[in-house]
Design a protein around this motif. Sequence first.
Motif, short mmCIF file in Angstrom:
data_model
loop_
_atom_site.label_atom_id
_atom_site.label_comp_id
_atom_site.label_asym_id
_atom_site.label_seq_id
_atom_site.Cartn_x
_atom_site.Cartn_y
_atom_site.Cartn_z
N LEU A 1 -21.12 0.41 10.36
CA LEU A 1 -21.19 0.23 8.91
C LEU A 1 -21.03 1.57 8.18
N ALA A 2 -21.75 2.57 8.63
CA ALA A 2 -21.70 3.88 7.97
C ALA A 2 -20.31 4.50 8.03
N LEU A 3 -19.64 4.35 9.17
CA LEU A 3 -18.31 4.92 9.32
C LEU A 3 -17.28 4.16 8.51
N ARG A 4 -17.40 2.83 8.46
CA ARG A 4 -16.44 2.03 7.69
C ARG A 4 -16.55 2.34 6.20
N LYS A 5 -17.76 2.55 5.71
CA LYS A 5 -17.97 2.85 4.30
C LYS A 5 -17.86 4.35 4.01
N GLU A 6 -17.46 5.12 5.02
CA GLU A 6 -17.30 6.58 4.88
C GLU A 6 -18.60 7.25 4.44
N MET A 7 -19.71 6.73 4.94
CA MET A 7 -21.02 7.37 4.71
C MET A 7 -21.27 8.33 5.87
N PHE A 8 -20.53 9.42 5.88
CA PHE A 8 -20.54 10.31 7.03
C PHE A 8 -21.88 11.03 7.20
N ASP A 9 -22.55 11.34 6.09
CA ASP A 9 -23.87 11.96 6.22
C ASP A 9 -24.86 10.99 6.87
N ASN B 1 -16.38 17.76 -2.41
CA ASN B 1 -16.65 16.52 -1.69
C ASN B 1 -15.65 16.30 -0.56
N ILE B 2 -14.40 16.66 -0.82
CA ILE B 2 -13.38 16.53 0.22
C ILE B 2 -13.71 17.43 1.41
N LYS B 3 -14.06 18.67 1.13
CA LYS B 3 -14.38 19.62 2.21
C LYS B 3 -15.64 19.19 2.95
N LYS B 4 -16.61 18.66 2.20
CA LYS B 4 -17.84 18.20 2.84
C LYS B 4 -17.56 17.06 3.81
N LYS B 5 -16.67 16.14 3.40
CA LYS B 5 -16.30 15.04 4.29
C LYS B 5 -15.63 15.56 5.55
N HIS B 6 -14.81 16.58 5.41
CA HIS B 6 -14.13 17.15 6.58
C HIS B 6 -15.13 17.80 7.54
N ILE B 7 -16.13 18.47 6.97
CA ILE B 7 -17.16 19.09 7.82
C ILE B 7 -17.97 18.03 8.54
N TYR B 8 -18.37 17.00 7.80
CA TYR B 8 -19.11 15.90 8.42
C TYR B 8 -18.28 15.22 9.50
N GLY B 9 -17.00 14.97 9.18
CA GLY B 9 -16.13 14.30 10.16
C GLY B 9 -15.99 15.11 11.43
N GLY B 10 -15.85 16.42 11.30
CA GLY B 10 -15.75 17.27 12.48
C GLY B 10 -17.03 17.27 13.29
N TRP B 11 -18.17 17.28 12.59
CA TRP B 11 -19.46 17.26 13.29
C TRP B 11 -19.64 15.96 14.06
N ILE B 12 -19.31 14.85 13.43
CA ILE B 12 -19.44 13.54 14.08
C ILE B 12 -18.54 13.47 15.30
N LEU B 13 -17.30 13.95 15.16
CA LEU B 13 -16.37 13.95 16.28
C LEU B 13 -16.90 14.78 17.44
N ASN B 14 -17.48 15.93 17.15
CA ASN B 14 -18.05 16.76 18.20
C ASN B 14 -19.23 16.08 18.89
N TYR C 1 -23.37 21.32 8.97
CA TYR C 1 -24.39 20.59 9.72
C TYR C 1 -24.41 21.10 11.16
N ASN C 2 -25.62 21.36 11.65
CA ASN C 2 -25.76 21.92 12.98
C ASN C 2 -26.67 21.06 13.84
N GLY C 3 -26.35 19.80 13.95
CA GLY C 3 -27.06 18.92 14.86
C GLY C 3 -28.43 18.50 14.40
N LYS C 4 -29.34 18.46 15.37
CA LYS C 4 -30.68 17.90 15.16
C LYS C 4 -31.45 18.61 14.05
N ASP C 5 -31.45 19.93 14.05
CA ASP C 5 -32.23 20.67 13.05
C ASP C 5 -31.75 20.39 11.63
#
Length: 743
Positions: free
Chosen positions: A162-170, A302-315, A226-230
């Motif tokens: 659900l979160a990924l489909r709605k682009e709620m990457f955070d 917002n665009i750059k933030k989405k890219h950062i979140y997307g990269g973190w999720i992919l990792n 974003y750096n993981g758990k912390d």
Amino acid sequence: MDDYAKMDDYAIAAFQDLVMEEKWEQVIEKYNQDSNYHNIIIKRRGTALHAAISSAHKCVVNSLVDAIINLYNVRSLRIMNERGATPLHIAASIGFTDVCELIIGKEGERKYLIQEKNANGETPLFWAVLARQILVFDYLQQFYPLDLNIAIDKNNTSILHLALRKEMFDWAIIIMYCYRGLISMKDKDGNIPLEILATKTSAFKSECRLSWWKEILYYCVPISFYNGKDEVELHLKNVILKEKAKNEKDEYSEVAIHLHHNEGFENTDRIRLSITQLILHILKLVFIWPIMSLFDLHAIKNIKKKHIYGGWILNEFMKKPMESYMDGGDDPTGDIEYDRQMKDDFREFINRAREGGNSSMQETKEYKEMEDLENIDVKDKTFFAAKKISREEIMEELNSKVPITFDKKGLILVAMKNNKTESSEEESPAKHTAYLIAVSFGILEMMSILTSKIRSVIHDTNTKNENAMLLAVKNRKPHVIRWLMKRLTKEDIDILCLQVNNNGDTMLHLAAYTSVETKSTWKISGAVMQMTWEIKWYEYIKNLVPEHFNILGNKKGKIPSEIFEEQHTEFLKENVEWLKNTTESYSVVAALIAGVAFATSGSVPGGNQPTGEPALKGQQGFEVFAITSLIGLYFSVTALIMFLSILTSRKEVQQFRLNLPMKLLFGLSSLFVSIVAMFVSFCAGHFFVLTDKYTKGGVLFYLYIFICLPVIFFAAVQFHLIVDLFKIILIKSPPDTVKGFLH
């Protein structure tokens, strides 16, 4: 409910009226008197408790819940309204964490209510994610931290899906931390979260199209990473602190008033701080916000933030690539090894639940599977995965002949996945792996990390037997093909290029077909340019494949050139119609300018002397007038000839390759020059009419600049068309497409 049915109809109607009129004191009194009132349903409102929560009357909710508990009618907390929502569902969706705690109990006495599902199989936790209520989510998930059942609906769609489909990457980052078992879970359509992420072009820079100045701002805007758990925990704490600060606002005001009367020096400092904050807010409102709005910095941020979140999720997905990629991993409960403390808490939770006799079936099943998997050797886990999808013959053959290495392990799993999809190759639409989806949408970041983690994904095929190269051609992704040519070896490229799909179509056949969205496939203006890029795309692919592909037929016996001609027949008609209408309009303008230029060149400002020479001969303004009037006449006639040649041409497919775009470019350029020359000649001739007082004051200069605004407007309107014409003439490789398609 039987007692409720025996109640007097008048009493029921009277109680319903009290709820609708929000006479809560009387409603509370009724609730304390008889438990039957707890079960009365008000149309479109649910029970009185539903209505009180929806109306945000927390004090009333407190009293109603106390009455329910005191009269031992806890089952009424499970009653659903017409939307299939329990009171806890509504409280979760609104964001009332304290109401949720009230319903569940401070010690979690009624935590089983979190497992209640509506008709769609959605729990209160699911509703909290839908409504983006982070505090409620954090509160609810602590009761069942490892029960994936509360995070999945009846269609097996998880909150991560659900979160990924709605682009709620955070949100996806938080969910992946709390419920790592969802990373490899499939929904009813067989989609895993990584495959959904592969369709989200907004999460990756490679598919982001920004203008040059926005591109510069993109790299200048600072965004924390974003750096993981912390970082996830910090995000949750910040939200909680904001909520607490909001709730304590009134209390803080009272303390400030008290300090005002009793602590003069501290109060003075507080006033100074408040004034400073006020000044900063004013400066932000007056200067910073307009600048950010002018340059659209919020959107870029917002665009750059989405890219950062997307990269973190992919990792995060790639921490265990086999699990994330192969729709089911070695550990059903998720990556518990990455956090040993969580693993210990899990064991303690299950043991405590077993002793108490109240553990969910999902928790028990997950724990048993985890214990079984921990007893399996790491090298044998690949074959254990193959066992689960009934590929014993693959396991036995490879076990005896292939030594287990990381790359071999990936090749085994990809082979099994392709084998599994072949059994349903007639399915429509085709089933793609995450790698193939990333190819279709042009997401190079995902392609890069997948090929580095699982090298064998380059040989993935879908149910239509289409590999990465075929899909890149089919979806018009030139940058993907260039990336594949650069990153893969020649041997791999040759293998991919020689592949044919189930219809016998080669890369060249697929290039000959029209795209799903033909009119908006190529990022370029004008229907003529669309046709030109279609031709260039076909020729570009033609240079990549062997020569015999030109005469190689598919299963229907059609060669690529025949398919191209058939597929583009209607498209050609549309292009011809657009070109005809455009050139006719330009021809009218060119003819008018030619007429004006001819009339102007025959009239001499100031008249002629008796000798026949112009009276103003030798003056600079007169020479400018004479030259520009001639230029205007020449180029207007040239433009008219170009447009007439386009109108009288045969307009066949091959003419769209270079001939027609060249004529259109020359015609537009000549028309623009003729318009500029006409205005300059007019200004030069008009210069002699005005008196010296206008020329000395500089007024005439600004007047002529203002008169030239139509020329500037024409240039601005036609600029993109002229630039695109230059592109299609000079550039051999087609540009990137607008978006990707799955078909």
